[in-house]
Design a protein around this motif. Structure first.
Motif, PDB file in Angstrom:
ATOM      1  N   ARG A  65       0.831  -1.203   0.000  1.00 37.51           N
ATOM      2  CA  ARG A  65       0.000   0.000   0.000  1.00 37.51           C
ATOM      3  C   ARG A  65       0.871   1.262   0.000  1.00 37.51           C
ATOM      4  NH1 ARG A  65      -2.488   2.632   4.817  1.00 37.51           N
ATOM      5  NH2 ARG A  65      -4.354   3.737   4.164  1.00 37.51           N
ATOM      6  N   GLN A  66       1.915   1.214   0.828  1.00 36.09           N
ATOM      7  CA  GLN A  66       2.811   2.377   0.907  1.00 36.09           C
ATOM      8  C   GLN A  66       3.474   2.630  -0.455  1.00 36.09           C
ATOM      9  OE1 GLN A  66       5.808   1.859   3.876  1.00 36.09           O
ATOM     10  NE2 GLN A  66       6.409   4.007   3.824  1.00 36.09           N
ATOM     11  N   LEU A  67       3.913   1.545  -1.102  1.00 35.10           N
ATOM     12  CA  LEU A  67       4.567   1.691  -2.405  1.00 35.10           C
ATOM     13  C   LEU A  67       3.597   2.306  -3.420  1.00 35.10           C
ATOM     14  CD1 LEU A  67       6.906  -0.829  -4.101  1.00 35.10           C
ATOM     15  CD2 LEU A  67       5.013   0.072  -5.400  1.00 35.10           C
ATOM     16  N   LEU A  68       2.370   1.761  -3.461  1.00 34.78           N
ATOM     17  CA  LEU A  68       1.396   2.241  -4.459  1.00 34.78           C
ATOM     18  C   LEU A  68       0.920   3.650  -4.138  1.00 34.78           C
ATOM     19  CD1 LEU A  68      -0.445  -1.164  -4.863  1.00 34.78           C
ATOM     20  CD2 LEU A  68       0.832   0.018  -6.662  1.00 34.78           C
ATOM     21  N   GLN A  69       0.814   3.979  -2.856  1.00 36.67           N
ATOM     22  CA  GLN A  69       0.443   5.354  -2.495  1.00 36.67           C
ATOM     23  C   GLN A  69       1.541   6.320  -2.936  1.00 36.67           C
ATOM     24  OE1 GLN A  69      -0.461   4.944   1.705  1.00 36.67           O
ATOM     25  NE2 GLN A  69      -2.657   5.146   1.321  1.00 36.67           N
TER      26      GLN A  69
END
Ligand SMILES: Cc1cc2nc3c(=O)[nH]c(=O)nc-3n(C[C@H](O)[C@H](O)[C@H](O)COP(=O)(O)OP(=O)(O)OC[C@H]3O[C@@H](n4cnc5c(N)ncnc54)[C@H](O)[C@@H]3O)c2cc1C
Length: 385
Positions: A65-69
């Motif tokens: 999630r952090q990467l995609l955000q």
């Protein structure tokens, strides 16, 4: 003459697209090879015709999630459903429960997020359209480094002569959607029974009344279940789930995927002509979907490779074997515990022996009360370790 691209990525799945965007943030020029639409299919065994419908929703962890955000590609609204609790049932009374509020030392909002695949793919495709460092191309081009993100049936991996060690589970995963009588309340549910694994992943936000089904069953049972009418299929799932969400009705199509545990023998190297390459995502490794970890592992490859290339010494090229070997070492180490747990659980619950059955259910009860061990496993699955 200078090469047009620093990196050529073969395969525009979620792993390939995310990597392209992350490398572009590091100011690398990227060629992204997109296959014709036909090969965007669920991976079927070679003897079966491809099925073009992908109705899955992925459980993604905090690291993904952090990467995609960070790429501004995290879908919005009801395309993402936080999983606040998870209940796993064994076949003889064993039960394990996870709750976001107690899974880690710090309270967390969710154990995982269930993300609509089509929505995620379209967020990534849109971001690529506005990124001038990336060119979408229809055939591979020379570049400092080639990254193979073609999924588990990668033809480039075969052309490179890389062996892919595969153990088939003799199972297929059936994916479907159900509208449910009762709301899921952000809970993911999973049942292990006689070698089968069935999961309900919550959809359409915390108050939603629908779930994505992933049901791993033997090949012959998959054929039987796929041949049932929608009504009979829903009834079979309702029985297998002990009516946990009340009456179920099928929404949309069903699809099935053959399941395997696989890993490439080499993840990086150079061709005889001196072209450097690495593998990432399902082209490098596949795991059983029972823990919803395959894409999370692929996105961890993306983060590691982009970081390795993006923070390299200015005098090192993107094809420097030392960099590529360090990526390979780091990601093999990251894959090992996850792959072993997924494979071990699948094999443990496939044993029909009564003694093994009793032991595994007692083991689940022990694990449920194991405190630090349970917290460690939860953190591992959440991508926080
Ligand atoms: C039933 C099921 C449920 C799952 N659920 C989860 C989950 O909940 N959470 C999770 O993290 N993971 C899950 N997974 C795993 C996840 O689907 C994969 O790990 C993920 O799709 C891998 O992404 P990828 O981009 O590496 O490969 P792929 O998704 O296979 O994409 C590869 C891309 O490369 C393209 N391509 C292929 N050959 C070529 C070529 N020669 N040239 C150019 N392009 C090419 C293909 O068309 C495709 O676009 C699940 C898997 C299954 C089977």
């Amino acid at each position: 003459m200078a090469q047009p691209f620093d990196v050529c990525i073969r395969g525009a799945g979620i792993v390939g697209r995310s990597l392209a965007l992350l490398l572009a943030q590091h100011r690398l020029r990227v060629g992204l090879v997109q296959a014709p639409r036909l090969s965007l299919s669920p991976a079927m065994s070679s003897s079966e015709p491809p099925d073009l419908h992908d109705n899955r929703a992925y459980a993604l962890n905090a690291a993904s999630r952090q990467l995609l955000q960070g790429l501004r590609c995290w879908p919005e609204g009801t395309a993402v459903t936080p999983v606040t609790a998870m209940r796993v049932r064994g076949d003889e009374g064993g039960e394990v429960n996870f709750a976001a509020s107690v899974a880690t030392p710090q309270p967390t909002t969710a154990l995982a997020w269930i993300v609509e695949v089509a929505e995620l793919e379209s967020c990534l495709a849109n971001a690529i359209r506005f990124q001038p460092q990336i060119e979408v191309i229809d055939a591979p081009q020379p570049a400092g480094l080639t990254v193979v993100c073609e999924g588990r049936f990668s033809s480039t991996r075969d052309e490179l002569g890389v062996d892919f060690d595969v153990a088939s589970y003799g199972q297929h995963a059936i994916a479907a959607r159900f509208a449910c009588e009762h709301p899921h309340q952000g809970q993911a549910l999973q049942w292990f029974s006689q070698g089968e694994v069935m999961a309900f992943l919550p959809l359409q936000g915390p108050g939603g009344n629908s779930v994505a089904l992933v049901w791993s069953v033997s090949e012959s049972r998959a054929q039987t279940l796929m041949a049932l009418s929608a009504k009979d299929f829903a009834a079979a799932a309702q029985t297998a789930s002990a009516c946990a969400l009340g009456t179920l009705s099928v929404v949309g199509e069903r699809a099935k995927w053959p399941l395997q545990h696989g890993q490439a023998q080499a993840w990086s190297g150079k061709t005889a002509a001196g072209q450097a390459w690495v593998l990432a995502g399902d082209a490098a490794h596949t795991v059983h979907p029972l823990g919803g970890q395959g894409l999370n592992l692929g996105l961890a490859d993306v983060a590691e490779l982009a970081n390795t290339l993006g923070t390299r010494d200015y005098w090192r090229s993107v094809s420097d074997p030392r960099l590529l070997r360090s990526y390979e070492r780091a990601r093999r180490a990251g894959l090992a515990p996850v792959g072993a747990v997924m494979d071990g659980l699948q094999r443990l619950f496939a044993q029909p022996d009564t003694m093994v059955k009793n032991m595994r259910n007692a083991g689940m009860q022990g694990f449920e009360h194991s405190g630090p061990l349970k917290a460690w496993v939860a953190r591992q699955a959440m991508g926080l370790n």
